[in-house]
Every structure is written in C-alpha cells, then in structure tokens.
Design an enzyme around this catalytic site. Sequence first.
Site, short mmCIF file in Angstrom:
data_model
loop_
_atom_site.label_atom_id
_atom_site.label_comp_id
_atom_site.label_asym_id
_atom_site.label_seq_id
_atom_site.Cartn_x
_atom_site.Cartn_y
_atom_site.Cartn_z
N GLY B 41 0.84 -1.19 0.00
CA GLY B 41 0.00 0.00 0.00
C GLY B 41 0.87 1.24 0.00
O GLY B 41 1.89 1.30 0.69
N ALA B 45 0.08 6.44 4.77
CA ALA B 45 0.86 5.65 5.72
C ALA B 45 1.95 4.86 4.99
O ALA B 45 3.13 4.96 5.33
CB ALA B 45 -0.07 4.71 6.49
N GLY B 46 1.57 4.09 3.98
CA GLY B 46 2.53 3.24 3.28
C GLY B 46 3.57 4.05 2.53
O GLY B 46 4.76 3.73 2.56
N SER B 285 -17.36 17.55 1.80
CA SER B 285 -16.58 17.80 3.02
C SER B 285 -17.43 18.26 4.20
O SER B 285 -18.39 19.01 4.07
CB SER B 285 -15.53 18.87 2.74
N ARG B 338 -19.77 13.53 13.61
CA ARG B 338 -20.28 12.80 12.45
C ARG B 338 -21.29 11.71 12.81
O ARG B 338 -22.34 11.58 12.18
CB ARG B 338 -19.11 12.16 11.70
N HIS B 430 -17.63 5.66 5.26
CA HIS B 430 -16.54 6.53 4.88
C HIS B 430 -15.19 6.02 5.37
O HIS B 430 -14.22 6.01 4.65
CB HIS B 430 -16.83 7.92 5.48
N GLU B 454 -5.00 3.47 8.20
CA GLU B 454 -6.37 3.00 8.42
C GLU B 454 -6.43 1.50 8.60
O GLU B 454 -7.37 0.97 9.20
CB GLU B 454 -7.28 3.44 7.25
N ARG B 464 -13.91 8.58 14.56
CA ARG B 464 -12.77 9.42 14.24
C ARG B 464 -13.21 10.86 14.04
O ARG B 464 -14.23 11.12 13.42
CB ARG B 464 -12.10 8.91 12.96
N LEU B 470 -5.57 11.75 8.19
CA LEU B 470 -4.33 12.11 7.50
C LEU B 470 -3.21 12.20 8.52
O LEU B 470 -2.09 11.76 8.29
CB LEU B 470 -4.50 13.45 6.77
#
Lengths: 249, 671, 219
Positions: B41, B45-46, B285, B338, B430, B454, B464, B470
């Site tokens: 990935g 992150a990767g 957004s 959310r 999401h 993730e 979250r 991010l």
Amino acid sequence: MNLTLQIWRQNGPNDAGRMVEYKVSDISEHMSFLEMMDVLNEELVAKGDDPVAFDHDCREGICGMCSMFINGEAHGPDRGVTTCQLHMRMFNDGDTIYIEPFRAKAFPVIKDLIVDRSSFDRIQHAGGYVSVNTSGNTQDANSLPVPKADADKAFDAATCIGCGACVATCKNSSAMLFVGAKVSQYALLPQGKVEAVERVKNMVHQMDLEGFGNCTNTGACEIECPKGISLSNIARMNREFFVSALAGE
Amino acid sequence: MSTLDAKIPEGPIDKKWTNHKNKINLVNPANKRLIDVIVVGTGLAGGSAAATLAELGYNVKAFAYQDSPRRAHSIAAQGGINAAKNYQGDGDSTYRLFYDTVKGGDYRSREANVYRLAEVSANIIDQCVAQGVPFARDYGGLLDNRSFGGVLVSRTFYAKGQTGQQLLLGAYSAMNRQIARGKIKMYNRHEMLDVVVVDGKARGIIARNLVTGEIERHSAHAVVIASGGYGNVYFLSTNAMGSNASAAWKIHKKGAYFANPCYTQIHPTCIPRSGDYQSKLTLMSESLRNDGRIWVPKNMDDVLAIREGRKKPTDLSEEERDYYLERRYPAFGNLVPRDVASRAAKERCDAGYGVNETGEAVYLDFKSAIERYGKEQAQIHGISNPSKEQILEMGEKVVENKYGNLFQMYEKIVDENPYKTPMKIYPATHYTMGGIWVDYNLMTTIPGCYAIGEANFSDHGANRLGASALMQGLADGYFVLPYTIGDYLSHDIRTGAIPTNTPEFDEAEKAVKDRINFFINNNGTKTVDHFHKRLGKVMWDKVGMARNAQGLNEAMAEIKAIREEFWKDVKVPGKADELNPELEKAGRVADFLELGELFARDALQREESCGGHFREESVELDGEQKGEAKRNDTDFAFVAAWEYKGEPADAVLHKENLEFKDIELKQRSYK
Amino acid sequence: MSAPTGIVKTSIARKFVMAFTGFFLIVFLLTHLSINLLTLSSDPEAFNEASHFMATNPLIQVMQYVLAAGFLIHIIMGIKLTKQNSDARPVKYVKNNAAANSGFASRSMIVTGLLVLVFIVLHLKDYFWVLKFGDMTPYSSDYDLVVGLFSSPLYTVIYVAAFVLLGIHLSHGFQSAFQSLGANHPQYTPFVKGFGTWYSILVPAGFALVAVWHFVQSL
C-alpha cells in the site's frame, strides 16, 4: 436512453486492436459514464464475453486513474471533469459514442482502454521532489513565510492529478503541461528553489527520453485538463529552463 | 479468552514515547543495507513509511494495486490535517489534541497511542512544508488554519478541498527520490495475495502481477501492511472502487488479530444514491456544515409534494421546515460530530421524511449563510439599501470562495445548482476505525508483521474526528514505524537474505494459485458484483447506522449463506494469466464475505452504543439525554481483538482492557 | 546528478529556436512591407531608391544571409518537430474532435507554413532572382518589375492567397512565440494576443493591398 458504443478492443500490447460496436439500452441520464460502462460489462460477462478493461478507482475525479478518449476528446465532451465525473446527461438517446484509450507512444496500451503511464512516474523520479529527509528535524513550518500569491499558484499547479489528458489531447502527444505543473509548483516555493536549476533540466531530459512530442502551444491541454491547469505553467517551465541552461555547469 | 499485552511503555503519558525511543534497539547504518522491508500500500501511511525506511537505509519493496503510488485513495481526503501547533494562539496544545481525540473516539482508544499521535502531529506539518506541500497561507505568508467538527480550537491545516491529495503527493515525491536512488523498488499494478510466515515470523508475501497475471514471491525481514480500510464491505461507500481488505484479511488468517471491526464511520454529508446502478458514493466535506443548515419538511404533505415534483424545497417557509439538528442539539446544532449527525438523518428518513425518490436524503441549505454573508458584504462595501438580488449575489460570491470546488462537484453529479436550491445529502460509509490489532510498536500479533494507517485499529477508538485520518497515516509512516521497526529488525542483522525457495513459500503460492484457478474454472452463473451488492445490502440494512441483536444474528446467517452461494455460483470470465479485473474483484469480495460476518459478530458482542457503533438496545431512557447513545464503560471498556479459527463464527475473542489514567470517562453531550 | 549535455537538442530549446527565428521573420515582414508600401506612392522613384538601397547597402547584404539562415532554420526545425510530433503518436485516434479544444491556425502551422514556403520559392524566382541576378533589360526599373508581375491576375491571386495563409500562420505564431520564450503574464498576455491578432491581419492585408492596387491599376 439507448446508445451505440464504438469501443477500442485490444488484447495486449502486441495486438493490433480494433473498434468494436456494442449496444446498451435503458441507460439513465443520471448515471456516470463509468456506470454505463459497468452496465455494458455486466452484460458482457453474463453473455460469457470478455468485459472491456478500463482504468478507474476513486470515481470522484481525484485519483487520475480513469482515462478514456470519448467522442474525440480526453474525458469526453464536458469541461473540468474526469471520465468518472462525466454523466450520461451529456449525451442523447440514439447517440453513437466513440471510446478510445489515451493514445501516445509514451502511453502504450496494456489492454483495451488501459494504458501504461509509468513514463509520468519516471519523469517524477528524475526530479519531482525536494531532497529533504523525513527526519522530523526540519525547521518550524512557519519559519519561512511564503507570499500568499506564490503559495496559491503553487497549489494550483500541484492540483494536477497525473491523468495524462494533456498528452492524450495534444496533437503532438506533448507532456509539457504535466511537467510544467510539477516544475512550477517547486519553482514557486522557497523549499523547491534550492534544486530548481537541476530539477528542470533533469525532468525535461527525462520527458524527451520517454518519447513525448513537442509543445506547439495549441492550448488544447489547458482546455481538456480536468483540473484546469494553466498554460502559464508551461511558460514558467520554459523560463526556468533558460535560466537553468544559462546557469551552465 | 486471553488478555492482550499492548506493550505500552512505563512512565507518565507525556514521557512514554521519548523514553521508549531512548531505550529501543537501533540498527547500524551498514547493517540496514542488509535488511529488506516490504510495504503493501502506498497511501499516506505506506508511502511515508516506504520513503522513510528507504532514507534510513533499508531496502524497501513497495506494492500498489494502482498504476502509480500517487493514486492511493488517501488522495481523496478533502478537509485537512490536524496538528497541535497552536499557531492561532487559541489555547491548543498536545494535551488538548490528545483529549479531543480520545473524547471524540468515545473513550474506546488506547491513551498512550493517542498521546504519541498528538505529540508528533506538529512534526508532520514541518515535514510536509519542507517537502513543498502547498498548504493554504494567509496574507502574511504564514500557514492558515480552519476549524473542524467536535473541537473548540482551529488546528486544521488545509490545502483548499484537496489536502489529502497534496499530502499524498508529498509522500509520493519522497518516494520518488528513493526510487531514483534505487532504495525503493516499486511494484505498481501488483496485489498482495498472501503473507508468508516462516518460523512464526512474517518473511514475505505472494503477489500477483495484475498486468501479466504472474504469481510472484517476495521475501523480506519484515512486512508492513498499509492497505487502508474495509469500507467497501458495504459495496457502496466513499472508498475507491479498488479499496479492499484483502491484505489485512490475509494476515488475519495467518495469525494477526482483527480488532473492533464494528467501528465504522458513516459520514453524514454525502451525495445520496440515485439508483440501483450506483457504483460509489461521493463525500461532500464536513466543512460544509459550518455554513449549511440541515432540514427536512415538518409536514408529510410537503414531503410527498416535493417527491412528486409538485413543490420545490425553496417554496417552503421557515415555519414549514424542521431543522432537526438545531432542534435536538441546540448547543452544537449543525456541528455535532459525524456519528450523531448521521444517526439523526437516518432517524428522520426512517420516519418517512426523506426528500428524494428513494426516501433517503435530507437538505443541506446554504440560503441563510448566503444572505448573512451578503448583508455583511453590503455593510463592508457601504451599500446602505441593498436589493435582495445584490445581497444574494454578494453572498454567493463568499460561499463560492469557501466551497467553490465542492459546489461544482455537486452540480456535476446531481445537475442542480446548490447556490439556488438546497443540496440533498445522506450518510455513507466513509472510514473504518477498526482494523488489524497492533501493539504500541504497531506490530500485529504476527512477529515482524506491522499494520499502519487506516489498516490498523489504533488511534480513533469508536469514532474518528475530522482531519485526524491524514494525521494518523503520516504519523505512523514518517515518525512512529521507522523507529519501532528497528527494534525488531535489530535481531535480524545476521539473518541474511530470506530465500523464497522454501516450503513455506511453496505452500503459500500453491494456495494462492489454487484459489485463482478455482475462480477461473468455476462455471457459475452470477457476477462478482451481484454478490458484492447483496452483501452490501445486508451490511447497510442490518449492520449500518443502527444495529440490534436480532438484525445482527440475521445478518450473520445471511452473509454466511451469500458466501456459500458465492463459492458455488460465482462467474469469473477470462484467464488467470492476463489482466483480469473480474478476477481481482472476485478475490476481494471473497474476503469481504468473511470479514462482513466477523463485523456483525463483533457488533453483536458489543452490547453498548459507542461512537459509530449504535445498538438500539443501549440508549438513554430518560432525562435530558433521552434517546441518545448509551456507553457501558463497566463492561465494554476494551478492545475486541478476534483470532481467526476458520469460519468467522468460530473466531475467538481476545480483550485488551483500556485504562484511562489521564482522562476521565464522561458521557459525550452535544445538547 | 546532472542532465547530459545537449541542451540544444531538448524539446524546449527547439521551441525556443522556432520562436526566436519566428520573431526575426516577423520583424523582417514589417521591413519588407514598409518598402512595398512605397510602390503605392505616386513617385516610382521612392521605391526604386529603397530597392536600390536594399540591394547595395553592405549591412543589408550581410543581413540577407542571416535572413536566409533564419528562414532555413525555421523551416527545417519546423519540419523536424512535426515529424517528431507525429511519431509521438504512432496509432492515431479513430475519432478526434480537435476543433473542440484548439484553433485551426494552431493545428495547421505546418500546412500554412509549407504553403507559404511554396510561395516564397515562387516569389524568389520571379522577383528576387530576377532583380539580383537575372536579366533586367525588359524592365525600366525595379518598380516596373513589380507593376509587371501584378498585371497578371494569376500571380495576384497567388500572392493574395499566400498572404491569407501567412496571416493564419502568424495569428498563432505571434503569440505562440511569446509563450515559448516563457513570456506569459496575466496582465500582458492578453495584450500580446490582441496585438498578435491585429498584426496577423494588418501586415498580410498590407501586402495584399499592394498587389491588388497594382492589379487594379494595370486594368
């Protein structure tokens, strides 16, 4: 609506390829173009035929994966959209739609509508970065103010999604808009200026090696670019290149 | 049932990470050259991990199913990235970011991890700016911030509505530098199909070249999984079409525990579904809720009139509208977190007030904001008696400057002008807070196998906060994993290259090939998508925004039945040794069909409501919070980590008890 | 890491050469036109004197070779670039709607350029060559040669047509040269474009006017 599709089918890089006609019916105008392609593929699989291979991923116009040349235009007739954002309401019942891969020597076809855009990656390897280690020991982010106008222009250039519509659309298959955008982003920021002289030279050199054509300033790339990247980025790259050439070494 | 050891370092919370870094083993630079690391990935992150490990001197092999690392789905993140920089001088601090994240996660995350995340957050911004990431700036040339849902400070850094794109391109550029140096070998259009475990340690992967269909063996001293979340288990989500859980699921089957699968974030502001052909959902957004007001009609007559086209939403007077978030949560109004906003929308639509043909949409209205901004502008420009048109025009300008690209995106998809008529929105899957269980070092329960971003479960608890994904991806990749992995690899400096001609690789490759051959040769009658859609419907209906024991039991049985039918009747055209998208999908859906059942099982086990996980049986029965989610800290303050034992129904539950020493557990109230 | 030598061979340097020679030719056109316009004067000597000056002034004699070189480089480079550009897309599109995103002039530079080249060869043969090395005995003066050529309806039509093509060529070439040299600015570029448009209309129109005027006079 009912549509006739003329789609480029090519089994592999060595196959000659040809246009093949398909019919799809009961297409809703609210569908995205790729959802229409999903319908076609679902039917082809059900019939035991090979579905049409095409690149796609995020389906919201940001990953840059989708890449179809539709009715003679990169990403189709709408403006400021990628193929995945194109909707069927742009077409009429009974239309014939031509669907081809993005064509360029530097974008060889892998299968059907899928092309190999690794040439773009190689251009980036040649200099699309700032040589800073990810140590976490860099200076504070606010220690170096950047004029807002420059930051905004750098951002606009950096919104390029690397889809290749500029190359596909250019009558010369030139990659200048893509390279110009990357060169501009760094040239506009103090962090990128340190390596600016070498960067533009190396990236342009790699671009030429990949077999892209030359820019003749038709401006087609700017019109078809889903992110509206401006031609002024190519002019900036030209300036950077002259400065770099004069700087010598 | 056993208890898991998270290997949290000793000491006060603000010293843990520093102490730990000071004590762990390092690998000398000359020895790093002898060590290979696989990263699966190339998202935030990767990508950041691959670049950093290569800079340190390790030989990195990075894998992406896309044609370039730059296309990973991190690119689609819109709003921003949090960091405790306190540039605005509004009282932000590492502790506050830590506190907000733990509270926002409904007290179901590991304190030590979250504190570390908050601690390194400031470094991320420095790093990205040094890389040439063009964050938004103010007129003085300094970095600008915006505010996000659920917090009281402005700590979100952003690049218009494309922050994820800019950060990913930053990580990609760092990778490019290492690819050019030969320190990263990039495998684009490759999919990991299994992990190879040798003597109990992760020592390599089996990958399929998606262009040629070739099955390849790759060995390494450690394997890092950074393959993202599993939101596509719902079929429809805001994830990319290719986003999948296979890499995570493969390591789960080889011994990595899967934690809290039931924690899923359903984002409140997405463009509603328009028909059965729909392939994915598009997020708008969260920042839109700063200015948009959410409502449905008060009267059922109006709902029907709107659905039948006899009335337009703009025909309804203020008295005829139900601004239900403002009504239910006067303190936070439209800016509730959310999970709360999503459930409220579902509640109205379930009661029949949905405003489109499918009955699953509510309005997000910018009219008040446009008028407010218009009047402000008139004042600024000294227009004493502005006409209504003037006000609207000036107000629309302001809104366009703030949200122009989002409004344009909406108009392209829906074909309605959101400046003139309210947007229609509905919640959609999401982000998945659950994922592979990792200890403080981000190592899974397979030694030498790490999970970051993730793909792991670590930092967000049960919900979250906006702009935190991010932050976590880059924190793991740039600043956490590169340290902690060294501690493990320091024992491998004399191992030498890992051979791939061993029985372990033979066996793993054979299993992969057998499965591919099964798909190709299975003379089924139904397409992969057929099964994926059915799975998605069960997940959405019974393991969606509100869950109950009966529905979850049914879901487990139904998913099992779909899975059995899938293995009998799936139809995959084409061949194994060619580019074959249907074959790719088949493998991914097969894994989702197992994960989905474990997901439901986890949700059934967790008899409380917390964050994104809402159990209808666990609500406040009276008082001010009547009807709101009820958490049960006495019985459920633990991480549920599942061990694979064959069928998902046989999975064994392990618990990691969560201790809150630095934060007091409280009920979240947004009233 | 440094790029290999041969900056001149890069695509950007080649475009720079096209732009630079293009500018040079644009300036030349203006000089040429101003002399041509003298033939409209009631006194033929004005033109004869200018013509004589151009034929004898040492600086102009040197410039002639520079001009020829400019033409040749512009033409050869143009052909070379076109070949490269065509090779950059070996398989063409079955359907290409280029008109949707670019102007006709910008897409047909090689065609308009080559047609103008054909005219230039004709022009050199019938005028420049005769004047310089040919037999001038049938003509009483340079002016007389001009008047003689434009008495032919065919020659006049070819002449006018060539300048229409040149106008099309210039309409893209003028502003394109600025872009190639890196001169793109939100404030000045619109002016450059506007100026280029007028230049590409007025200058060719000036040439055509001379031809038509003499043709009408000869009737």
